[in-house]
Design an enzyme around this catalytic site. Sequence first.
Site, PDB file in Angstrom:
ATOM      1  N   CYS A 150     -10.518  -3.564  -4.778  1.00  0.00           N
ATOM      2  CA  CYS A 150      -9.472  -4.521  -5.184  1.00  0.00           C
ATOM      3  C   CYS A 150     -10.082  -5.819  -5.704  1.00  0.00           C
ATOM      4  O   CYS A 150      -9.562  -6.425  -6.643  1.00  0.00           O
ATOM      5  CB  CYS A 150      -8.530  -4.795  -4.020  1.00  0.00           C
ATOM      6  SG  CYS A 150      -7.478  -3.374  -3.653  1.00  0.00           S
ATOM      7  N   ASN A 158       0.846  -1.194   0.000  1.00  0.00           N
ATOM      8  CA  ASN A 158       0.000   0.000   0.000  1.00  0.00           C
ATOM      9  C   ASN A 158       0.882   1.246   0.000  1.00  0.00           C
ATOM     10  O   ASN A 158       1.946   1.278   0.613  1.00  0.00           O
ATOM     11  CB  ASN A 158      -1.036   0.001   1.142  1.00  0.00           C
ATOM     12  CG  ASN A 158      -0.464  -0.122   2.535  1.00  0.00           C
ATOM     13  OD1 ASN A 158       0.613  -0.657   2.729  1.00  0.00           O
ATOM     14  ND2 ASN A 158      -1.199   0.377   3.505  1.00  0.00           N
ATOM     15  N   GLU A 180      -2.918  -4.670  -3.095  1.00  0.00           N
ATOM     16  CA  GLU A 180      -3.402  -5.609  -4.107  1.00  0.00           C
ATOM     17  C   GLU A 180      -3.443  -4.953  -5.485  1.00  0.00           C
ATOM     18  O   GLU A 180      -3.060  -5.543  -6.496  1.00  0.00           O
ATOM     19  CB  GLU A 180      -4.819  -6.100  -3.757  1.00  0.00           C
ATOM     20  CG  GLU A 180      -4.912  -6.897  -2.479  1.00  0.00           C
ATOM     21  CD  GLU A 180      -5.203  -6.046  -1.252  1.00  0.00           C
ATOM     22  OE1 GLU A 180      -4.683  -4.904  -1.145  1.00  0.00           O
ATOM     23  OE2 GLU A 180      -5.950  -6.532  -0.386  1.00  0.00           O
ATOM     24  N   CYS A 234     -10.325  -5.103  -0.138  1.00  0.00           N
ATOM     25  CA  CYS A 234     -11.507  -4.235  -0.179  1.00  0.00           C
ATOM     26  C   CYS A 234     -12.292  -4.493  -1.466  1.00  0.00           C
ATOM     27  O   CYS A 234     -11.812  -5.176  -2.393  1.00  0.00           O
ATOM     28  CB  CYS A 234     -11.087  -2.765  -0.084  1.00  0.00           C
ATOM     29  SG  CYS A 234     -10.361  -2.129  -1.604  1.00  0.00           S
TER      30      CYS A 234
HETATM   31  N1  THU Z   1      -5.239  -1.724   2.566  1.00  0.00           N
HETATM   32  C1  THU Z   1      -4.620  -2.514   1.634  1.00  0.00           C
HETATM   33  O1  THU Z   1      -3.590  -2.128   1.048  1.00  0.00           O
HETATM   34  N2  THU Z   1      -5.146  -3.725   1.387  1.00  0.00           N
HETATM   35  C2  THU Z   1      -6.155  -4.303   2.103  1.00  0.00           C
HETATM   36  O2  THU Z   1      -6.475  -5.467   1.873  1.00  0.00           O
HETATM   37  C3  THU Z   1      -6.854  -3.521   3.117  1.00  0.00           C
HETATM   38  C4  THU Z   1      -6.459  -2.091   3.241  1.00  0.00           C
HETATM   39  C5  THU Z   1      -4.617  -0.432   2.909  1.00  0.00           C
HETATM   40  C6  THU Z   1      -5.290   0.795   2.414  1.00  0.00           C
HETATM   41  C7  THU Z   1      -4.760   1.808   3.419  1.00  0.00           C
HETATM   42  O3  THU Z   1      -3.477   2.259   3.009  1.00  0.00           O
HETATM   43  C8  THU Z   1      -4.593   1.035   4.701  1.00  0.00           C
HETATM   44  O4  THU Z   1      -4.544  -0.328   4.314  1.00  0.00           O
HETATM   45  C9  THU Z   1      -5.714   1.226   5.697  1.00  0.00           C
HETATM   46  O5  THU Z   1      -6.953   1.075   5.112  1.00  0.00           O
END
Ligand code: THU
Length: 131
Positions: free
Chosen positions: A93, A45, A58, A90
């Site tokens: 994704c 992320n 993702e 989410c």
């Molecule tokens: N996030 C992801 O990268 N993938 C997930 O499966 C859930 C959430 C990130 C988005 C944001 O940067 C942080 O986690 C909190 O929501």
Amino acid sequence: MLCGEIEELVKKAEDALKNAYAPYSNYRVSAALLCEDGSVYTGVNVENSSYGLSICAERVAVFKAVSEGQRKFKAIAIVSDSPNIPPLPCGACRQVLAEFSKDTLVVVKTPEGLFKGELKDLLPYSFDFTK
Ligand code: THU
């Protein structure tokens, strides 16, 4: 997929977790995407001061893979460094993954062990322009 292959994919996601950039949520996520030809693309992320511009691990992995010519995904492993909150993908994704392969195996590291589910079960009735 064999258990060993899944463990290997999870390990690749764990190795990339150090690159997550999440100074705002402090919730670091990493994903490793296994393509049909056996190649693996990782993603983390990447957050932004303008919060809405942040992107999930993702989608970074999918966009890296697609921009290198990959279109078919066997599995994606997703891990976070939070012991309590599992990084289930989410809705956005899930939709992005569904664009390419609806039977992708989704593996998520949870406090209880590995959650495994097929994308089509995690996102039933996804929007699909091709139908
Ligand atoms: N996030 C992801 O990268 N993938 C997930 O499966 C859930 C959430 C990130 C988005 C944001 O940067 C942080 O986690 C909190 O929501």
